[in-house]
Design a protein around this motif. Structure first.
Motif, PDB file in Angstrom:
ATOM      1  N   GLU A   5      16.018  72.264  53.676  1.00 15.26           N
ATOM      2  CA  GLU A   5      16.807  73.306  54.442  1.00 15.26           C
ATOM      3  C   GLU A   5      17.818  72.064  55.078  1.00 15.26           C
ATOM      4  O   GLU A   5      17.803  71.092  55.258  1.00 15.26           O
ATOM      5  CB  GLU A   5      16.267  73.791  55.733  1.00 15.26           C
ATOM      6  N   ARG A   6      19.239  72.707  54.709  1.00 16.12           N
ATOM      7  CA  ARG A   6      20.322  72.002  55.013  1.00 16.12           C
ATOM      8  C   ARG A   6      20.258  71.309  56.439  1.00 16.12           C
ATOM      9  O   ARG A   6      20.270  72.098  57.354  1.00 16.12           O
ATOM     10  CB  ARG A   6      21.646  72.479  54.632  1.00 16.12           C
ATOM     11  N   LEU A  59      23.690  61.865  51.567  1.00 17.28           N
ATOM     12  CA  LEU A  59      23.053  62.591  50.218  1.00 17.28           C
ATOM     13  C   LEU A  59      21.409  62.285  50.581  1.00 17.28           C
ATOM     14  O   LEU A  59      20.829  61.286  50.517  1.00 17.28           O
ATOM     15  CB  LEU A  59      23.424  61.945  48.802  1.00 17.28           C
ATOM     16  N   HIS A  60      20.864  63.403  50.787  1.00 24.12           N
ATOM     17  CA  HIS A  60      19.547  63.261  50.816  1.00 24.12           C
ATOM     18  C   HIS A  60      18.694  63.602  49.557  1.00 24.12           C
ATOM     19  O   HIS A  60      18.818  64.536  48.987  1.00 24.12           O
ATOM     20  CB  HIS A  60      18.760  64.435  51.997  1.00 24.12           C
ATOM     21  N   PHE A 118      24.019  66.626  51.693  1.00 21.20           N
ATOM     22  CA  PHE A 118      23.997  67.146  50.676  1.00 21.20           C
ATOM     23  C   PHE A 118      22.390  66.644  50.304  1.00 21.20           C
ATOM     24  O   PHE A 118      22.021  65.753  50.543  1.00 21.20           O
ATOM     25  CB  PHE A 118      24.976  66.768  49.503  1.00 21.20           C
ATOM     26  N   SER A 119      21.883  67.371  49.266  1.00 20.26           N
ATOM     27  CA  SER A 119      20.542  67.010  48.734  1.00 20.26           C
ATOM     28  C   SER A 119      20.625  67.018  47.399  1.00 20.26           C
ATOM     29  O   SER A 119      21.187  68.135  46.686  1.00 20.26           O
ATOM     30  CB  SER A 119      19.661  68.142  49.297  1.00 20.26           C
ATOM     31  N   SER A 120      19.580  66.320  46.879  1.00 21.28           N
ATOM     32  CA  SER A 120      19.436  66.216  45.122  1.00 21.28           C
ATOM     33  C   SER A 120      17.967  65.896  44.973  1.00 21.28           C
ATOM     34  O   SER A 120      17.461  64.842  45.734  1.00 21.28           O
ATOM     35  CB  SER A 120      20.398  65.431  44.515  1.00 21.28           C
ATOM     36  N   VAL A 142      18.467  60.868  58.054  1.00 20.60           N
ATOM     37  CA  VAL A 142      19.394  61.610  57.659  1.00 20.60           C
ATOM     38  C   VAL A 142      19.856  62.443  58.939  1.00 20.60           C
ATOM     39  O   VAL A 142      21.013  62.604  59.176  1.00 20.60           O
ATOM     40  CB  VAL A 142      19.110  62.289  56.447  1.00 20.60           C
ATOM     41  N   HIS A 143      18.903  63.101  59.734  1.00 19.94           N
ATOM     42  CA  HIS A 143      19.246  63.914  60.646  1.00 19.94           C
ATOM     43  C   HIS A 143      19.864  63.067  61.701  1.00 19.94           C
ATOM     44  O   HIS A 143      20.785  63.298  62.527  1.00 19.94           O
ATOM     45  CB  HIS A 143      18.036  64.433  61.334  1.00 19.94           C
ATOM     46  N   GLN A 144      19.381  61.778  62.189  1.00 21.04           N
ATOM     47  CA  GLN A 144      20.066  60.850  63.280  1.00 21.04           C
ATOM     48  C   GLN A 144      21.274  60.689  62.848  1.00 21.04           C
ATOM     49  O   GLN A 144      22.222  60.373  63.841  1.00 21.04           O
ATOM     50  CB  GLN A 144      19.086  59.665  63.399  1.00 21.04           C
ATOM     51  N   LEU A 145      21.788  60.174  61.654  1.00 23.95           N
ATOM     52  CA  LEU A 145      23.078  59.795  61.117  1.00 23.95           C
ATOM     53  C   LEU A 145      24.036  60.732  60.826  1.00 23.95           C
ATOM     54  O   LEU A 145      25.124  60.589  60.677  1.00 23.95           O
ATOM     55  CB  LEU A 145      22.946  58.866  59.932  1.00 23.95           C
TER      56      LEU A 145
END
Length: 285
Positions: free
Chosen positions: A263-264, A255-256, A270-272, A244-247
């Motif tokens: 932490e965002r 959506l993580h 976004f996270s769920s 997610v960080h790389q992209l």
């Protein structure tokens, strides 16, 4: 002595109006805060509540002023000069008092009805939820492990593959509106066959919205990253914080999926706890 209780009664009525006004303001603020949660981007909740409270107080005061003013603007009947007897006076004054009370009660009833209609819950269809949450995005890439499948590691799917039943309807809803690609890292060809078989048995290919050709497999985590960058989706869904960080620099939204609220990573991430909770949250608010 008979007029002494009047101020107390007036104070009680005023207190009731104040309570109703405060209740209306709280309901309006809560409704706006719930609507803000539906947006695909974050807002400062403290600032939002301050601004919303100010706007709500202004609107409510204007609304209450109009409601309370209406009975006072009714034309007054001219008084008769001939003074009737005390018994007739009391009997005739009562209907007038009841009429004023009825008018106030009717105004309050209309006000409560209008507010109740304003705060009726909005029932959105799954397609509307998908469109809203995905910000009209039309291509979605999604990891299988930990999102669509119960298993969370490539080693697990070598022995058994099970689709999460709670995610099937949501995934089909997304596929109906978006071009969906599923992808995962596997250790052998047998794992690929087991995954495809499990997806088919869950009915994900029955409608034709999802097709087997758009289920992609790779042997490394970098392979999944490469898939996503080549497909250039509007949304990517993943459980790996590293990917997610790389992209984050290349994909419009991500959506993580994580059991804990991380932490965002970036403003477009976004996270769920799960895919179905991300899309089902609107029904519960």
């Amino acid at each position: 002595m008979a007029s002494a209780p009047a101020p107390a009664a007036g104070a009680g009525a005023g207190g009731g109006k104040d309570d109703e006004l405060a209740d209306l303001v709280r309901r309006l603020v809560d409704a706006v805060a719930r609507y803000a949660d539906r947006l695909p981007f974050d807002l400062d909740r403290q600032k939002l509540r301050s601004l919303t409270t100010l706007a709500a107080i202004s609107v409510t005061l204007l609304f209450a002023w109009k409601m309370l003013r209406a009975p006072q603007e009714q034309p007054r009947r001219p008084r008769r000069r001939a003074a009737p007897s005390s018994s007739n006076t009391s009997s005739r004054s009562r209907p007038g008092a009841l009429t004023t009370t009825d008018a106030c009660s009717s105004a309050d009833s209309r006000a409560h009805e209008a507010v109740s209609q304003l705060f009726q819950p909005v029932n959105l269809t799954l397609e509307q939820l998908v469109r809203h949450k995905l910000s009209e995005g039309r291509r979605v890439t999604c990891r299988l492990l930990g999102v669509i499948l119960e298993e969370t590691t490539p080693e697990e799917i070598q022995n058994h593959v099970s689709v999460r039943t709670s995610v099937v309807e949501v995934l089909l809803g997304i596929a109906k509106f978006c071009d969906v690609y599923l992808m995962e890292r596997v250790l052998d060809d047998e794992s690929e066959e087991k995954v495809l078989s499990a997806l088919s048995e869950a009915g994900l290919f029955a409608s034709g919205a999802l097709i087997k050709e758009k289920v992609l497999f790779c042997s490394t985590e970098n392979g999944r990253t490469s898939f996503v960058r080549q497909l250039e989706p509007d949304w990517h869904i993943d459980t790996s914080p590293e990917i997610v960080h790389q992209l984050a620099r290349f994909i419009k939204y991500q959506l993580h999926i994580s059991p804990q609220r991380p932490e965002r990573i970036a403003s477009n991430v976004f996270s769920s706890p799960s895919l179905e909770q991300y899309f089902g949250g609107l029904d519960q608010r």
